[in-house]
Write a protein that holds these residues in place. Structure first.
Motif, PDB file in Angstrom:
ATOM      1  N   LEU A 150       3.058 -69.100  12.770  1.00 24.20           N
ATOM      2  CA  LEU A 150       4.229 -68.593  12.059  1.00 24.20           C
ATOM      3  C   LEU A 150       4.755 -67.327  12.721  1.00 24.20           C
ATOM      4  CD1 LEU A 150       3.087 -69.049   8.329  1.00 24.20           C
ATOM      5  CD2 LEU A 150       4.402 -70.627   9.748  1.00 24.20           C
ATOM      6  N   ALA A 151       3.848 -66.471  13.161  1.00 21.44           N
ATOM      7  CA  ALA A 151       4.251 -65.213  13.804  1.00 21.44           C
ATOM      8  C   ALA A 151       4.961 -65.478  15.126  1.00 21.44           C
ATOM      9  CB  ALA A 151       3.036 -64.322  14.026  1.00 21.44           C
ATOM     10  N   GLN A 152       4.527 -66.497  15.869  1.00 22.62           N
ATOM     11  CA  GLN A 152       5.194 -66.841  17.127  1.00 22.62           C
ATOM     12  C   GLN A 152       6.641 -67.239  16.889  1.00 22.62           C
ATOM     13  OE1 GLN A 152       2.814 -69.827  19.152  1.00 22.62           O
ATOM     14  NE2 GLN A 152       1.967 -68.277  20.519  1.00 22.62           N
ATOM     15  N   GLY A 153       6.866 -68.050  15.853  1.00 21.21           N
ATOM     16  CA  GLY A 153       8.231 -68.450  15.541  1.00 21.21           C
ATOM     17  C   GLY A 153       9.102 -67.268  15.172  1.00 21.21           C
ATOM     18  N   LYS A 154       8.568 -66.361  14.372  1.00 25.30           N
ATOM     19  CA  LYS A 154       9.341 -65.190  13.946  1.00 25.30           C
ATOM     20  C   LYS A 154       9.596 -64.238  15.117  1.00 25.30           C
ATOM     21  CE  LYS A 154       8.754 -63.545   9.775  1.00 25.30           C
ATOM     22  NZ  LYS A 154       9.850 -64.207   9.031  1.00 25.30           N
ATOM     23  N   LYS A 155       8.640 -64.151  16.041  1.00 22.90           N
ATOM     24  CA  LYS A 155       8.825 -63.285  17.213  1.00 22.90           C
ATOM     25  C   LYS A 155       9.923 -63.835  18.114  1.00 22.90           C
ATOM     26  CE  LYS A 155       6.370 -61.283  21.175  1.00 22.90           C
ATOM     27  NZ  LYS A 155       5.073 -61.217  21.906  1.00 22.90           N
ATOM     28  N   ALA A 156       9.939 -65.158  18.311  1.00 20.44           N
ATOM     29  CA  ALA A 156      10.964 -65.764  19.155  1.00 20.44           C
ATOM     30  C   ALA A 156      12.344 -65.691  18.513  1.00 20.44           C
ATOM     31  CB  ALA A 156      10.600 -67.220  19.459  1.00 20.44           C
ATOM     32  N   LEU A 157      12.388 -65.835  17.179  1.00 21.66           N
ATOM     33  CA  LEU A 157      13.663 -65.857  16.447  1.00 21.66           C
ATOM     34  C   LEU A 157      13.598 -64.851  15.295  1.00 21.66           C
ATOM     35  CD1 LEU A 157      14.112 -69.737  16.278  1.00 21.66           C
ATOM     36  CD2 LEU A 157      15.327 -68.178  17.811  1.00 21.66           C
ATOM     37  N   CYS A 186      12.111 -68.614   7.360  1.00 27.35           N
ATOM     38  CA  CYS A 186      10.891 -69.405   7.502  1.00 27.35           C
ATOM     39  C   CYS A 186      10.496 -69.984   6.147  1.00 27.35           C
ATOM     40  CB  CYS A 186       9.778 -68.506   8.051  1.00 27.35           C
ATOM     41  SG  CYS A 186       8.149 -69.256   8.102  1.00 27.35           S
ATOM     42  N   LEU A 187      10.153 -71.282   6.137  1.00 31.34           N
ATOM     43  CA  LEU A 187       9.706 -71.968   4.924  1.00 31.34           C
ATOM     44  C   LEU A 187       8.486 -72.814   5.245  1.00 31.34           C
ATOM     45  CD1 LEU A 187      10.015 -73.163   2.012  1.00 31.34           C
ATOM     46  CD2 LEU A 187      11.627 -74.823   3.002  1.00 31.34           C
ATOM     47  N   VAL A 188       7.436 -72.678   4.457  1.00 32.54           N
ATOM     48  CA  VAL A 188       6.249 -73.519   4.572  1.00 32.54           C
ATOM     49  C   VAL A 188       6.232 -74.487   3.401  1.00 32.54           C
ATOM     50  CG1 VAL A 188       3.721 -73.581   4.525  1.00 32.54           C
ATOM     51  CG2 VAL A 188       4.907 -71.800   5.833  1.00 32.54           C
ATOM     52  N   ILE A 189       6.146 -75.773   3.700  1.00 33.92           N
ATOM     53  CA  ILE A 189       6.029 -76.807   2.668  1.00 33.92           C
ATOM     54  C   ILE A 189       4.560 -77.200   2.576  1.00 33.92           C
ATOM     55  CG2 ILE A 189       6.708 -79.133   1.966  1.00 33.92           C
ATOM     56  CD1 ILE A 189       9.300 -78.733   3.555  1.00 33.92           C
ATOM     57  N   GLY A 190       3.951 -76.965   1.421  1.00 32.03           N
ATOM     58  CA  GLY A 190       2.533 -77.228   1.248  1.00 32.03           C
ATOM     59  C   GLY A 190       2.200 -78.706   1.335  1.00 32.03           C
ATOM     60  N   ALA A 191       0.945 -78.987   1.637  1.00 29.67           N
ATOM     61  CA  ALA A 191       0.486 -80.365   1.799  1.00 29.67           C
ATOM     62  C   ALA A 191       0.542 -81.137   0.494  1.00 29.67           C
ATOM     63  CB  ALA A 191      -0.948 -80.369   2.335  1.00 29.67           C
ATOM     64  N   MET A 192       0.703 -82.449   0.619  1.00 25.93           N
ATOM     65  CA  MET A 192       0.608 -83.343  -0.529  1.00 25.93           C
ATOM     66  C   MET A 192      -0.867 -83.545  -0.877  1.00 25.93           C
ATOM     67  SD  MET A 192       3.480 -86.241   0.406  1.00 25.93           S
ATOM     68  CE  MET A 192       3.393 -86.954  -1.241  1.00 25.93           C
ATOM     69  N   GLN A 199      -1.041 -68.390   1.221  1.00 22.22           N
ATOM     70  CA  GLN A 199      -1.270 -66.996   1.576  1.00 22.22           C
ATOM     71  C   GLN A 199      -0.782 -66.694   2.982  1.00 22.22           C
ATOM     72  OE1 GLN A 199      -2.402 -64.729  -0.768  1.00 22.22           O
ATOM     73  NE2 GLN A 199      -1.523 -63.374   0.797  1.00 22.22           N
ATOM     74  N   ALA A 200      -1.002 -67.629   3.915  1.00 23.79           N
ATOM     75  CA  ALA A 200      -0.516 -67.417   5.283  1.00 23.79           C
ATOM     76  C   ALA A 200       1.003 -67.323   5.306  1.00 23.79           C
ATOM     77  CB  ALA A 200      -0.997 -68.551   6.190  1.00 23.79           C
TER      78      ALA A 200
END
Length: 482
Positions: free
Chosen positions: A371-378, A383-389, A414-415
């Motif tokens: 997640l941090a890599q994505g935020k650093k690049a952009l 950012c949205l995390v969709i939890g597992a089914m 939490q992440a």
């Protein structure tokens, strides 16, 4: 030979005999099991915890080799992604009721996780010229089949305008790869490296997690949908490829017209794009290697806007930590070239198969790193995390949810919050523990107790869309249009 024993030799010690030694060894092992919490499920004497159900992985285990594998099958588009189901009228009515409102809202304690996305969406809603809102939706096998992502794309485009289908791979990296609302074909013969293996030695996989090498004469075609209400128009095709020394030459043509050539050779290795503009309408782009070998990643279908475009970037067998197998600079370059205003991460099916064999502390850490890599690049994106089914397995005559699910979801949540992302709790929305067996009975979950049917995916996608829109309305209430 050892000397023969005599009556004057001392009697052999009983503790040196093999049977006694074996008993001592078993007792020592049992003591270790009793005193080691991580080995509690193997205890011989004490109370054992409930058994972790043995499940079949949601996808083929990754290959740890470095190199390429050759695709032996042509790429064709099935009529519908696997797992489609027809519901009885009563079940269909219940499914329609489930779609009406998301059972849980988006979680965003900061109130800022989706600001950049909503700001772009507001410009699109005002129909500003060229206001295209882009979404990159990463995930595992659910997204490989454009489940959830396909529903989200259609609903956003219905509300805000169709800015094109988005990114697709040049060929099927897996037999189950499927996208709604686009036509695709490729000959056999493409060679692939993937973030799930076989691995690329340089760590270059492009936006979709797959690198294609194109020997001479392999052909790929991608175009607008041939039927339906979505994906019928395109105004540009953009090829994502790697420029490199000794790169090959491609021949490109639109709708069978006169071909043009594109050289992928360059003095240095670099991420590149090549755009072919067409009159807005129904079109097909064909690309074929004429000389040498080229390195390709995918093609983006887009329109001028205003509207929304959503890239479904699924990798079969992926865990979120596998995204970190990309070379960091290459990955950042790919994200910047596409510049989405929203990064969506939807993983967990394969992590649930891992159970507790991959420690949760490592899962939390590696997820944060991705997640941090994505935020650093952009840094200007949301950012949205969709939890597992929910995921279940049959143990004897009983079907139970995997014990890892609550811990997995807690760490996903939490992440996400630790990295400033919004979170949607799919597991809780479904009904929590034992919800997948109930979904299977209703025709919303597949018999593998892991994946949704197309109708189940439609429900989840609708929940996420409506949760996003509820948060968007809140955003607009405090940030009125300029």
């Amino acid at each position: 030979m050892p000397p023969a024993a005599t009556d004057t030799d001392p009697p052999p010690s009983v503790f040196r005999s093999r049977p006694v030694a074996a008993v001592v060894l078993v007792c020592a092992a049992a003591l270790v099991l009793e005193l080691t919490p991580a080995l509690a499920r193997f205890r011989l004497f004490g109370k054992r915890p409930s058994v972790e159900p043995r499940v079949t992985a949601a996808a083929v285990a990754p290959s740890a080799s470095v190199g390429e594998s050759q695709l032996g099958l042509e790429t064709t588009a099935p009529a519908r992604a696997p797992g489609a189901a027809q519901l009885a009228p009563a079940a269909a009515q219940e499914a329609q009721a489930l779609e009406q409102a998301p059972p849980v809202p988006l979680l965003d304690p900061s109130g800022k996780a989706l600001t950049a996305f909503f700001a772009a969406l507001q410009k699109t809603a005002r129909k500003e010229t060229g206001a295209v809102t882009r979404i990159a939706h990463f995930g595992d096998s659910i997204i490989v089949s454009d489940y959830v992502s396909g529903t989200l794309r259609r609903k956003l485009q219905t509300a805000f305008g169709d800015a094109g289908h988005g990114f697709v791979l040049v060929a099927n990296a897996w037999p189950a790869y499927f996208h709604n609302d686009v036509s695709r074909y490729a000959t056999a013969g493409f060679k692939v490296s993937r973030i799930v293996g076989p691995y690329a030695a340089d760590g270059f996989y492009g936006l979709g997690g797959v690198s294609f090498s194109t020997p001479p004469n392999v052909l790929s075609r991608v175009g607008t949908a041939e039927s339906g209400d979505f994906g019928r128009n395109v105004a540009s095709f953009t090829l994502y490829y790697l420029e490199q020394p000794n790169g090959g030459t491609l021949e490109l043509s639109v709708d069978g017209g006169p071909p043009s050539e594109l050289s992928t050779a360059g003095s240095a290795i670099a991420s590149k794009t090549h755009t072919v503009k067409v009159p807005d309408g129904s079109h097909t782009l064909s690309l074929q290697t004429k000389r040498g070998t080229s390195r390709l990643f995918g093609v983006v279908l887009e329109r001028e806007g205003p509207g929304v475009v959503l890239d479904a970037l699924g990798v079969q067998g992926a865990r979120i930590r596998f995204m970190d197998k990309q070379d960091d600079q290459h990955w950042a370059d790919q994200l910047k070239l596409r510049s989405p205003q929203l990064l969506v991460y939807q993983f967990g099916a394969n992590e649930s198969a891992d159970g507790f064999l991959y420690p949760m502390v490592d899962y939390h850490r590696t997820m944060r790193e991705v997640l941090a890599q994505g935020k650093k690049a952009l840094p200007g994106s949301s950012c949205l995390v969709i939890g597992a089914m929910d995921r279940a397995a049959k143990v004897g005559d009983e079907i139970v949810s995997l014990r890892v699910m609550p811990d997995l979801l807690a760490n996903q949540k939490q992440a996400a919050l630790d990295e400033g992302c919004a979170f949607f709790d799919t597991w809780t929305a479904m009904g929590g523990a034992r919800s997948m067996p109930r979904w299977v009975k209703k025709g919303l979950g597949q018999a593998d107790l892991t994946h949704p049917t197309s109708i189940g995916a439609e429900i989840v996608g609708t929940w996420i869309y409506r949760a996003l829109m509820a948060s968007y309305e809140s955003y607009k209430s405090v940030r009125p249009p300029e």
